[in-house]
Design an enzyme around this catalytic site. Structure first.
Site, PDB file in Angstrom:
ATOM      1  N   LYS A  17       0.724  -1.264   0.003  1.00  0.00           N
ATOM      2  CA  LYS A  17       0.004   0.094  -0.063  1.00  0.00           C
ATOM      3  C   LYS A  17       0.947   1.303   0.018  1.00  0.00           C
ATOM      4  CE  LYS A  17       1.323   0.959   4.627  1.00  0.00           C
ATOM      5  NZ  LYS A  17       1.989   1.923   4.951  1.00  0.00           N
ATOM      6  N   ASP A 145      -1.720  -2.274  10.106  1.00  0.00           N
ATOM      7  CA  ASP A 145      -2.045  -2.140   8.602  1.00  0.00           C
ATOM      8  C   ASP A 145      -2.677  -3.196   7.909  1.00  0.00           C
ATOM      9  OD1 ASP A 145      -0.983   0.370   8.478  1.00  0.00           O
ATOM     10  OD2 ASP A 145       0.973   0.000   7.857  1.00  0.00           O
TER      11      ASP A 145
HETATM   12  O1  C5P Z   1       0.580  -1.871  14.545  1.00  0.00           O
HETATM   13  P1  C5P Z   1       2.092  -1.976  14.337  1.00  0.00           P
HETATM   14  O2  C5P Z   1       2.594  -3.045  14.691  1.00  0.00           O
HETATM   15  O3  C5P Z   1       2.079  -1.990  12.517  1.00  0.00           O
HETATM   16  O4  C5P Z   1       2.706  -0.644  14.694  1.00  0.00           O
HETATM   17  C1  C5P Z   1       4.177  -0.795  14.722  1.00  0.00           C
HETATM   18  C2  C5P Z   1       4.697   0.247  15.618  1.00  0.00           C
HETATM   19  O5  C5P Z   1       4.114   1.540  14.946  1.00  0.00           O
HETATM   20  C3  C5P Z   1       3.909   0.330  17.044  1.00  0.00           C
HETATM   21  O6  C5P Z   1       4.390  -0.215  18.147  1.00  0.00           O
HETATM   22  C4  C5P Z   1       4.039   1.900  17.508  1.00  0.00           C
HETATM   23  O7  C5P Z   1       5.296   2.295  17.862  1.00  0.00           O
HETATM   24  C5  C5P Z   1       3.914   2.567  15.924  1.00  0.00           C
HETATM   25  N1  C5P Z   1       2.450   3.017  15.747  1.00  0.00           N
HETATM   26  C6  C5P Z   1       1.966   4.100  16.445  1.00  0.00           C
HETATM   27  N2  C5P Z   1       0.654   4.325  15.891  1.00  0.00           N
HETATM   28  C7  C5P Z   1       0.022   3.892  15.330  1.00  0.00           C
HETATM   29  C8  C5P Z   1       0.642   2.675  14.299  1.00  0.00           C
HETATM   30  C9  C5P Z   1       1.930   2.424  14.755  1.00  0.00           C
HETATM   31  O8  C5P Z   1       2.712   4.765  17.098  1.00  0.00           O
HETATM   32  N3  C5P Z   1      -1.244   4.299  14.855  1.00  0.00           N
END
Ligand code: C5P
Length: 311
Positions: A17, A145
């Site tokens: 994406k 995502d």
């Molecule tokens: O959800 P995901 O594992 O992809 O997120 C990875 C990291 O990105 C999280 O641990 C956080 O530090 C950051 N993040 C965030 N806010 C979001 C999505 C991700 O701070 N909405």
């Protein structure tokens, strides 16, 4: 979720994406930020094949740099398969083969696509037939995502980025991607943004508690007009990504000098996405950037989300 008779192996694919708009709100107590994202799925796919097995294992091949992909239990495809098994009470395992084509730690949701395709493939392999709503809930547990990799197309993501609502879109947008030979860690880029906001808290407005997607973005997507969309591309993670990797600034400049309507860092980067007016412009830009010895990939969007592939 879907019943498909494929006893030996099930093949699924899911797209990468581009975030055409990404506004980051306040840091929440759980370490995540409230965000407002306009996602577009693009024509770079992760291919996942799953085979019956007693335990869980993964092998990875593909057209992108693979050295940063874990092949132990921390691999997101294995985590996805284990989560589905645990939630449905399935007692066996799966051997997972991933063909990676989305840049690794590139800000394009390659790992999320692996997770979405694995959920779909294992569900079909095991006959667990989990309802779509529950699949999306598992997807959201695996990463912010992952639900979008499941649904694809064009969508608005709020909350952590995992609360999706479809956005009307027409036509095909032509993108040229520049893939870096290094990765950027998503948490590191978010933390850099927080540090920047703390340093400049006197001069900048506090982050919006509930950010929202600009209506001009929605209008541009609805109109299928690349010129309009180019005016509205926006990413709050771009400045912190550039701060961590200043070399990306010259790539952005080079693309814009060579006919891109606009360039943007995708998600937390470092992949840069250039939006072009049409296919001819995209091909010209691809040639110019390749001549500068950059790693360039041309894609279109939007495309569908995770799907089973008929054998
Ligand atoms: O959800 P995901 O594992 O992809 O997120 C990875 C990291 O990105 C999280 O641990 C956080 O530090 C950051 N993040 C965030 N806010 C979001 C999505 C991700 O701070 N909405």
């Amino acid at each position: 979720m879907t019943s498909v008779a494929a006893p030996g192996m099930v093949h699924a694919k899911a797209p990468g994406k581009i975030n055409v708009f990404l506004k980051v709100g306040a840091l929440l107590g759980d370490g995540y930020h409230d965000v407002a994202i306009a996602y577009q799925a693009v024509s770079l796919y992760e291919e996942v094949r799953v085979y019956p097995a007693d335990d869980f294992s993964v092998v990875v091949s593909g057209t992108v740099e693979l050295s940063r992909v874990p092949v132990d239990g921390s691999n997101i495809a294995i985590r996805a398969a284990r989560l589905l098994a645990a939630r449905t009470g399935y007692r066996g395992g799966a051997h997972i083969e991933i063909g990676k084509h989305v840049p690794v730690t590139g800000g394009m949701g390659g790992g999320s696509a692996d997770a979405a395709a694995t959920l779909l493939a294992c569900d079909a392999l095991w006959g667990t037939e989990l309802p779509r709503e529950e699949m999306l809930s598992l997807a959201s547990e695996l990463g912010s995502d992952v639900p979008f990799a499941f649904t694809g197309g064009t969508a608005i993501g709020t909350g952590r980025g995992d609360q999706l609502s479809p956005a009307l879109a027409q036509g095909q947008f032509q993108w040229v991607l520049v893939v870096a030979d290094f990765g950027l860690s998503t948490p590191a880029v978010y933390s850099e943004l927080d540090r920047h906001r703390d340093r400049h808290s006197q001069d900048i407005f506090p982050a919006q508690a509930q950010p929202f997607v600009d209506t001009n973005v929605l209008q541009a997507l609805r109109a299928g007009d690349p010129h309009q969309l180019a005016e509205t591309l926006y990413n709050d993670l771009q400045a912190p990504a550039l701060h961590l990797e200043p070399s990306l600034a010259s790539v952005l400049e080079l693309g814009e000098q060579n006919g891109a309507l606009a360039g943007i860092i995708s998600g937390s980067g470092p992949t840069i996405a250039f939006l072009t007016a049409d296919l001819d412009n995209a091909l010209e830009l691809q040639i110019a950037l390749s001549a500068a010895r950059l790693n360039v990939v041309r894609v279109t969007g939007p495309v569908h989300g995770a799907r089973l592939v008929n054998q």
